[in-house]
Design a protein around this motif. Structure first.
Motif, short mmCIF file in Angstrom:
data_model
loop_
_atom_site.label_atom_id
_atom_site.label_comp_id
_atom_site.label_asym_id
_atom_site.label_seq_id
_atom_site.Cartn_x
_atom_site.Cartn_y
_atom_site.Cartn_z
N GLY A 78 44.68 35.51 47.54
CA GLY A 78 44.32 36.58 48.46
C GLY A 78 44.25 37.93 47.77
N ALA A 79 43.49 38.84 48.34
CA ALA A 79 43.28 40.15 47.74
C ALA A 79 44.60 40.92 47.59
CB ALA A 79 42.28 40.96 48.57
N ALA A 80 45.49 40.81 48.59
CA ALA A 80 46.75 41.56 48.52
C ALA A 80 47.61 41.07 47.36
CB ALA A 80 47.51 41.44 49.83
N LEU A 81 47.67 39.76 47.16
CA LEU A 81 48.48 39.22 46.07
C LEU A 81 47.87 39.57 44.71
CD1 LEU A 81 50.89 37.64 45.08
CD2 LEU A 81 49.57 35.53 45.40
N LEU A 82 46.55 39.50 44.59
CA LEU A 82 45.92 39.84 43.32
C LEU A 82 46.07 41.34 43.03
CD1 LEU A 82 42.76 37.56 43.46
CD2 LEU A 82 44.89 37.19 42.20
N ALA A 83 46.14 42.16 44.07
CA ALA A 83 46.43 43.58 43.84
C ALA A 83 47.85 43.75 43.30
CB ALA A 83 46.26 44.37 45.14
N GLU A 84 48.78 42.92 43.76
CA GLU A 84 50.14 42.96 43.22
C GLU A 84 50.15 42.54 41.75
OE1 GLU A 84 52.92 44.05 44.36
OE2 GLU A 84 52.38 44.46 46.44
N VAL A 85 49.34 41.53 41.41
CA VAL A 85 49.21 41.14 40.00
C VAL A 85 48.78 42.33 39.16
CG1 VAL A 85 47.82 39.77 38.39
CG2 VAL A 85 48.80 38.69 40.41
N ALA A 86 47.74 43.02 39.61
CA ALA A 86 47.24 44.18 38.87
C ALA A 86 48.30 45.26 38.79
CB ALA A 86 45.97 44.72 39.53
N GLY A 87 49.08 45.42 39.85
CA GLY A 87 50.11 46.43 39.86
C GLY A 87 51.33 46.10 39.00
#
Length: 220
Positions: free
Chosen positions: A165-174
């Motif tokens: 999901g987009a929210a989890l992949l944003a956490e990866v990037a963060g």
């Protein structure tokens, strides 16, 4: 979290929860080297303290492959490897799966006592390992680490959409160090778009075997 449930198709473990194999039907070791090592520019980027983070520990194949590359290239210092896994395999099943790769047998046997003891973290002279058990959508936001390389290795997006999901992949990037990278076997458009939306430079590159493409990403 409940343990993983699987069935065996020959020597290939297949998740019954997601109806997806744990590694490539062609050659799981070669796929790991192509997707996760080469996809992250490894072993060329290794240095003391280099930190790999992973979504989806599975059979431990990526850990063994990475540690073998670390040792084969004569690194000094310690590799850090953090993995997020919702449904850990039981030790006997993990070791049976690893036995499909004779090249990794010595490493598999070296680490076997930790899995048999149910360890979720341990230290070797050249490795610090930690498994964070639970739903990564809940555990990753509270993690304090920042990885130099991410291995995005959940089951396929079509079968395990929660891990893509987009929210989890944003956490990866963060949770990526400056100049950090990520690689995954999937080239699904929504995965690439989510990584791009999280501020990463994303590219579609040749995949392994029958998979024409895969995805790599880098934090500018």
């Amino acid at each position: 979290m409940p343990p993983a449930t699987l069935e065996w198709r020959g020597e290939i473990p297949v998740s019954t929860r997601f109806d997806d194999p744990y590694f490539s039907l062609e050659d799981g070791l070669s796929e790991t080297r192509h997707v996760f090592l080469a996809g992250n520019g490894l072993p060329g980027r290794f240095r003391d303290g280099f930190h790999v983070a992973e979504l989806g520990f599975g059979t431990g194949l990526n850990l063994l492959t990475t540690l073998k590359a670390w040792r084969d290239t004569g690194q000094s210092g310690r590799l850090r490897f953090t993995t997020f896994e919702a449904f850990p395999l039981e030790a006997p099943e993990m070791l049976r799966a690893q036995a499909a790769f004779p090249e990794l047998e010595a490493l598999s046997q070296e680490l076997a006592p930790f899995w048999q003891q149910g360890a979720q973290s341990f230290d070797l002279p050249d490795l610090h390992f930690e498994m964070i058990v639970g739903d990564a959508r809940e555990t990753l936001p509270g993690w304090q680490g920042a990885a130099d390389a991410w291995f995005l290795d959940g089951f396929s997006p079509a079968r395990n959409p929660e891990l893509w999901g987009a929210a989890l992949l944003a956490e990866v990037a963060g949770h990526m160090a400056p100049g950090g990278t990520a690689a995954t076997y999937t080239a699904a458009g929504h995965v690439r778009r989510a990584l791009q939306a999280a501020g990463l430079a994303v590219a579609r590159v040749p995949g392994y075997g029958r998979k024409r493409h895969m995805t790599i990403a880098e934090r500018p």
